[in-house]
Scaffold this motif. Structure first.
Motif, mmCIF file in Angstrom:
data_model
loop_
_atom_site.group_PDB
_atom_site.id
_atom_site.type_symbol
_atom_site.label_atom_id
_atom_site.label_comp_id
_atom_site.label_asym_id
_atom_site.label_seq_id
_atom_site.Cartn_x
_atom_site.Cartn_y
_atom_site.Cartn_z
ATOM 1 N N GLY A 1 1.557 9.369 -6.468
ATOM 2 C CA GLY A 1 1.919 8.039 -7.186
ATOM 3 C C GLY A 1 3.396 7.574 -7.130
ATOM 4 O O GLY A 1 3.992 7.269 -6.202
ATOM 5 N N SER A 2 3.967 8.269 -8.271
ATOM 6 C CA SER A 2 5.441 8.107 -8.213
ATOM 7 C C SER A 2 6.256 8.933 -6.950
ATOM 8 O O SER A 2 7.152 8.434 -6.207
ATOM 9 N N ASP A 3 5.726 10.026 -6.743
ATOM 10 C CA ASP A 3 6.347 10.824 -5.695
ATOM 11 C C ASP A 3 5.874 10.739 -4.202
ATOM 12 O O ASP A 3 5.162 11.244 -3.512
ATOM 13 N N LEU A 4 6.331 9.502 -3.587
ATOM 14 C CA LEU A 4 6.246 9.069 -2.368
ATOM 15 C C LEU A 4 6.423 10.087 -1.362
ATOM 16 O O LEU A 4 5.894 9.751 -0.270
ATOM 17 N N GLU B 1 10.108 15.621 6.837
ATOM 18 C CA GLU B 1 9.280 15.698 5.513
ATOM 19 C C GLU B 1 10.159 14.685 4.295
ATOM 20 O O GLU B 1 10.950 14.479 4.529
ATOM 21 N N GLY B 2 9.396 14.669 3.432
ATOM 22 C CA GLY B 2 10.012 13.798 2.409
ATOM 23 C C GLY B 2 10.090 12.335 2.518
ATOM 24 O O GLY B 2 9.352 11.828 3.328
ATOM 25 N N THR B 3 10.957 11.728 1.502
ATOM 26 C CA THR B 3 10.936 10.304 1.769
ATOM 27 C C THR B 3 11.883 9.837 2.837
ATOM 28 O O THR B 3 11.526 8.599 3.109
ATOM 29 N N LYS B 4 12.369 10.827 3.522
ATOM 30 C CA LYS B 4 12.947 10.198 4.790
ATOM 31 C C LYS B 4 12.269 10.170 6.122
ATOM 32 O O LYS B 4 12.446 9.999 7.208
ATOM 33 N N GLY B 5 11.078 10.347 5.722
ATOM 34 C CA GLY B 5 9.918 10.554 7.014
ATOM 35 C C GLY B 5 8.917 9.414 6.881
ATOM 36 O O GLY B 5 7.962 9.557 7.234
ATOM 37 N N ILE B 6 9.092 8.323 6.084
ATOM 38 C CA ILE B 6 8.180 7.350 5.842
ATOM 39 C C ILE B 6 8.545 6.135 6.338
ATOM 40 O O ILE B 6 9.735 5.862 6.431
ATOM 41 N N ILE C 1 -5.478 -11.112 4.775
ATOM 42 C CA ILE C 1 -4.702 -10.271 3.878
ATOM 43 C C ILE C 1 -3.813 -9.509 4.549
ATOM 44 O O ILE C 1 -4.303 -8.786 5.573
ATOM 45 N N ILE C 2 -2.588 -9.651 4.445
ATOM 46 C CA ILE C 2 -1.505 -8.776 5.036
ATOM 47 C C ILE C 2 -1.200 -7.599 4.349
ATOM 48 O O ILE C 2 -0.344 -7.609 3.196
ATOM 49 N N HIS C 3 -1.649 -6.275 4.617
ATOM 50 C CA HIS C 3 -1.088 -5.069 4.033
ATOM 51 C C HIS C 3 0.118 -4.669 4.468
ATOM 52 O O HIS C 3 0.324 -4.214 5.780
ATOM 53 N N LEU C 4 1.091 -4.221 3.490
ATOM 54 C CA LEU C 4 2.330 -3.524 4.017
ATOM 55 C C LEU C 4 2.060 -1.953 3.432
ATOM 56 O O LEU C 4 1.906 -1.879 2.470
ATOM 57 N N VAL C 5 1.992 -1.210 4.430
ATOM 58 C CA VAL C 5 1.433 0.032 4.394
ATOM 59 C C VAL C 5 2.572 1.050 4.670
ATOM 60 O O VAL C 5 3.286 1.088 5.808
ATOM 61 N N LEU C 6 2.749 1.981 3.785
ATOM 62 C CA LEU C 6 3.537 3.278 4.066
ATOM 63 C C LEU C 6 2.735 4.363 4.830
ATOM 64 O O LEU C 6 1.776 4.756 4.340
ATOM 65 N N ALA C 7 3.325 4.719 5.794
ATOM 66 C CA ALA C 7 2.695 6.098 6.713
ATOM 67 C C ALA C 7 3.793 6.743 7.399
ATOM 68 O O ALA C 7 4.915 6.391 7.475
ATOM 69 N N ARG C 8 3.363 7.772 7.849
ATOM 70 C CA ARG C 8 4.222 8.759 8.575
ATOM 71 C C ARG C 8 4.041 8.801 10.005
ATOM 72 O O ARG C 8 3.060 8.762 10.468
ATOM 73 N N LEU C 9 5.312 8.636 10.841
ATOM 74 C CA LEU C 9 4.994 8.720 12.402
ATOM 75 C C LEU C 9 4.948 10.296 12.631
ATOM 76 O O LEU C 9 5.224 11.229 11.789
ATOM 77 N N PRO C 10 4.344 10.532 13.953
ATOM 78 C CA PRO C 10 4.272 12.213 14.187
ATOM 79 C C PRO C 10 5.621 12.665 14.239
ATOM 80 O O PRO C 10 6.576 12.136 14.796
ATOM 81 N N GLY C 11 5.821 13.946 13.819
ATOM 82 C CA GLY C 11 6.967 14.410 13.783
ATOM 83 C C GLY C 11 8.048 13.886 12.957
ATOM 84 O O GLY C 11 9.150 14.382 12.938
ATOM 85 N N ALA C 12 7.591 13.078 11.951
ATOM 86 C CA ALA C 12 8.559 12.347 11.118
ATOM 87 C C ALA C 12 9.014 13.638 10.026
ATOM 88 O O ALA C 12 8.321 14.587 9.622
ATOM 89 N N CYS D 1 0.719 -1.131 0.113
ATOM 90 C CA CYS D 1 -0.066 0.109 0.003
ATOM 91 C C CYS D 1 0.953 1.262 -0.045
ATOM 92 O O CYS D 1 1.349 1.537 1.004
ATOM 93 N N LEU D 2 1.210 1.601 -1.208
ATOM 94 C CA LEU D 2 2.015 2.852 -1.558
ATOM 95 C C LEU D 2 1.079 4.139 -1.731
ATOM 96 O O LEU D 2 1.241 5.112 -0.979
ATOM 97 N N THR D 3 0.521 4.068 -2.717
ATOM 98 C CA THR D 3 -0.061 5.093 -3.629
ATOM 99 C C THR D 3 -1.199 5.773 -2.782
ATOM 100 O O THR D 3 -1.930 5.054 -2.203
#
Lengths: 593, 593
Positions: free
Chosen positions: A172-175, A223-228, A210-221, A165-167
């Motif tokens: 889409g491309s810009d996670l 910005e950008g791809t380094k906070g996922i 069904i096991i979903h692998l989900v990308l999400a942000r933690l509180p205070g993460a 579960c990314l998009t």
């Protein structure tokens, strides 16, 4: 209705004659005992499953599609569930899984060969186990021991399926701009909220969980791809023994109506404080997900290879059967009112194009999968590193080049049928529609080309590309005394030189202007793709030259010659396009378009 | 849901600035009075009809499709009938028809410009009047005075529609083997029996009568294409006053389920002793039908142009709106989380490719249509002959090159949408599906390429091709003193030289072996297509250079440069493919494939 017969002779040619996998496996203790007979019989069994169980569901699945029943419930097309039960029953999900979790521990390339066949038979169905295997790999690489113990046996057996579960609607491309949130509960779990879209196999009636692998942000993460971060979010929360219990609020809101792959449920997934567990480190979720994404990119290559193979088979049958006009040199079939269309040069061009791309695609992708086995299991670290580099370099090629070629090939296959190709009943147009998604998902082919040129080639000064170049040089040296090989070695060396020169030029221009990279990337990938295919066609030509008495090798040699005469030359255009520079695309202000 | 706004500025640019149609019309007495204002207002009215009446039915028509109600009855999708009534009411079918039969007598190119818009709005719907116009033209050219009097007013008004019934289950391209039979009754009529398939607009509820033009064989007719005759077979037999009476046994047996153009009924038509009347001479039916087929080939060009234009418009809107990633040179849109994707080089490549093909396609196809007007109506026989030769030469290009480009363009448009492009709701995938048929019907694109190379180029020793070459030479001479034009004239002359050289080479090889022609034809057509587009882009560049202050011309100039830098270069690959010879495709025995 289209038919499918697994191309066992071609598969065995690649495995045993081209790649000599038994020799390669002898160096890998985990697989050293595997012999050709076992390998062949596994694949023959797999071929039977593909052609007898899931291929008959391909057209009906396309016609019926998935059904959103309401309240988050989705039904796959008729027969999909029963076929999946047989798949689980047969132990197929476990093929290349770790024996520690109930897997059969076979090499990855075996699984890939099997997936080629599954995808020829039914791409939409195959995406259910395909995503599952991806989730297995991500958890296997990054899960905690407890997570592995809980989830991997169920994913290995196929009792549970998986998703990625990314998009989200706006990304889409810009996670980097994704918004889904994960709030820590305090007991090691998290509550995940957000909306995910385009989730393949996101909901269905094939498996109990069904096991979903989900990308999400933690509180205070950040910005950008380094906070996922990456989370496991099961549909039903399992107890410690793995028995699915409470329904987790991770629910399908609707399914998409798509151009193709109708039999796979593409879901909107709403997470409404769904319980999840962190996989890997905080804010390093993309890193963990890349395991799955890289697997998925090779997976798209296998989907594309499979579709091109089945399309080729059916267009070939039709071209030998359908009579229309006389051959240019005079009738070959006087007892019929016309000759089979395979006598016509342009029909042959379309058939040969398919053959040349399919056979090189198979050689290349199986070789790449064998390198994954080396990367993961070879005892020598240097070999592991070498293989890892080759896999990293060539993953965007197997995803983008193979899928682009397949879109061309399935269209040729359709075209061989004339007007009948446009009619659903014949099944050819489904191959085109299904193939179309492969250019988009798991990173569009333009994203792949940037990955190749910027990240895989230029970022290390061409070091990985040189490693691949050394393989080619070694092959050339080994074969240059062979008179019959000159016609293949010359164009191979020529395209190698051109790739080096082009890479150097773009690299130099990129020092001044990064847009020189983005403007050149797509044609660049096609040129490098042809370098790869030239290398594999030259190798296959060598084997064919050594076995000239046999019809199989005659066809192989003819296809090699066709490749070099009629397909490789398109690089002449792509090189010019790649060298055209960025100003011609970037100069016009957006508002003037 | 996709939108459509007729590109009036671009259409006017082509008509008034590039083709200077008012000057051209002054030489043709029948149209000498037509002024720009009238022309523009007709087209603006037509644009309104296209975008307001039929465009809103495009997606719903695709979704619903046609319905075979039973007993030969077919319903078009909801709204199609009412839209057609408005079309008739507005007098649109009569636009370029002969005033003698109630037509408005406007030039053909006006009708073509109108058809571009209709096809942008709704290709499936437009095929109902499109086929009618084809039937009108065939009868106008070959009907007896009585036939014209009876049928042309009804086809002109649109009260009746038309079809062309060529294909049979066993013969598509190869009409020489068709089997439908016509038995003379003795009263000047015939009873026609046989089965026709793939009959577009073959049955529907839009009009009170349908006039089928049917190819069939008379008793004792010679075998092959020289034994085929053409017949008028009305659905309802009209009395002398044109009132439809008795139902003729020419009935729809079923409709096809297709990849695209769902809103058009593609019918199996069973003729069971249906009454018909000979059109033109006995056994010369193909000759008469070629009028309709040539019109239909230009028609496919207009369908393709229309689809590419609407796909471009929608992908451009999306590319300016959708934000994803930052621009390579840094953010351009700081108040949003990312930049519009039009900042990215590869998105621009896809947009520019569409623009370059659409704008050259419009220039070329309108010019070709203007040449049809000259061919039919110019008072000077030499001009008529010159125009007829250019039309004959370039009809396969407008059919095949424009449709191939459009399939590429609609795929680029879809790709600009990423995953959303694959979802039906957005409408982009319908453009791809609809566009796909254009490469097949009215003679596959391979058939077109044979027509070009064998019949139009080699058969007269390149005479017609030289006529086109002279236009280019004249343009080069006229512009060679213009410093700004050098960048366009050089590649134009270069591709001209290459076409000449390639043509000579293939011609020489063809003396020995006809397969050298069939093996080279498809890449040859693409090379000649680029010669044509280079010529039109060079002309448009000249106009843009003369008007540099204005944004419209800035975009035109940038697109010209993009064309020469990024699209024309593909000829480098195609020329190599065309020169690769026949042995590489023909050498392998069919059974070894």
């Amino acid at each position: 209705m289209p038919s499918y017969t697994a191309p066992m002779r071609d598969i065995q040619f690649v495995l045993h004659e081209l790649l000599k996998v038994e020799d390669a496996l002898k160096e890998i203790p985990a697989h050293a005992e595997l012999d050709a007979d076992t390998l062949n019989s596994v694949l023959e069994e797999g071929a039977r499953f593909a052609s007898e169980v899931i291929q008959p569901l391909n057209q009906s699945g396309d016609e019926e599609g998935c059904t959103y029943v309401g309240d988050g419930v989705v039904h796959a097309p008729k027969g999909f569930k029963e076929a999946y039960a047989q798949y689980v029953e047969g132990g197929w999900p476990a093929l290349s899984c770790d024996t520690e979790y109930g897997g059969q521990g076979l090499p990855h390339f075996v699984n890939n060969a099997f997936y080629e066949m599954l995808n020829s038979a039914n791409q939409a169905w195959t995406m259910y186990p395909g995503l599952t295997h991806g989730a297995y790999e991500a958890l296997h690489a990054h899960g905690t021991p407890q997570q592995k113990q809980l989830y991997l046996p169920k994913l290995t057996s196929g009792e549970w399926t998986g998703t990625m579960c990314l998009t989200e609607p706006h990304c889409g491309s810009d996670l980097g701009i994704l918004k889904a949130k994960a709030e820590p509960v305090g007991d090691g779990s998290y509550l995940i909220s957000g909306t995910k879209i385009f989730i393949s196999s996101g909901e269905h009636d094939l498996a109990e969980n069904i096991i979903h692998l989900v990308l999400a942000r933690l509180p205070g993460a950040p910005e950008g791809t380094k906070g996922i971060s990456l989370f496991i979010v099961p549909k039903f929360l399992p107890d410690a023994s793995g028995k699915p219990g409470e329904r987790n609020p991770v629910k399908c809101g609707s399914i998409e109506h798509k151009m193709g792959i109708h039999g796979n449920a593409t879901c909107v997934i709403n997470l409404d404080g769904a319980k999840g567990w962190l996989v890997g480190e905080e804010n390093r979720g993309l890193n963990a997900m890349f395991v799955m994404m890289n697997g998925a990119r090779l997976g798209v290559g296998m989907q594309s290879l499979g579709l091109a193979e089945v399309a080729l088979q059916n267009s070939l049958i039709y071209a030998k059967d359908r009579v229309q006009f006389r051959a240019a040199k005079g009738p070959v079939n006087r007892d019929k009112p016309a000759d089979p269309i395979i006598v016509h040069a342009d029909v042959r061009r379309m058939l040969f194009t398919q053959k040349a791309y399919v056979e090189a695609g198979r050689a290349f992708s199986y070789w790449l999968a064998l390198n994954i086995d080396k990367e993961l299991s070879h005892p020598d670290e240097a070999v592991r590193k070498e293989s890892a580099d080759l896999v990293a370099l060539l993953t965007p090629i197997v995803k983008a080049f193979v899928s682009d070629n397949t879109f061309e090939c399935t269209n040729h296959a359709l075209q061989c049928f004339g007007g009948h190709g446009f009619i659903k009943e014949w099944g050819m147009e489904q191959f085109v529609r299904d193939a179309r998604i492969n250019l988009i998902y798991e990173g569009t082919n333009a994203i792949q080309s940037l990955d190749l040129l910027a990240r895989k080639v230029l970022a290390d000064g061409g070091a990985k590309l040189k490693k691949f170049g050394k393989l080619i040089q070694a092959f050339v040296v080994e074969n240059q005394g062979h008179a019959g090989m000159q016609e293949f070695l010359e164009p191979l060396m020529d395209i190698g030189d051109k790739v080096n020169k082009l890479t150097g030029e773009i690299g130099a221009k990129a020092q001044q202007n990064q847009e020189e990279v983005t403007a050149a990337a797509v044609p660049y990938l096609r040129v490098v793709g042809h370098l790869v295919y030239s290398y594999f066609w030259a190798q296959m030509a060598r084997i064919a030259l050594d076995n000239q008495g046999d019809d199989f090798y005659k066809a192989k040699l003819a296809t090699a010659r066709f490749y070099f005469a009629k397909l490789l030359p398109e690089t002449a255009g792509y090189i010019r396009q790649a060298r055209a520079g960025s100003e011609v695309v970037m100069g016009l202000p957006a508002e003037l378009f």
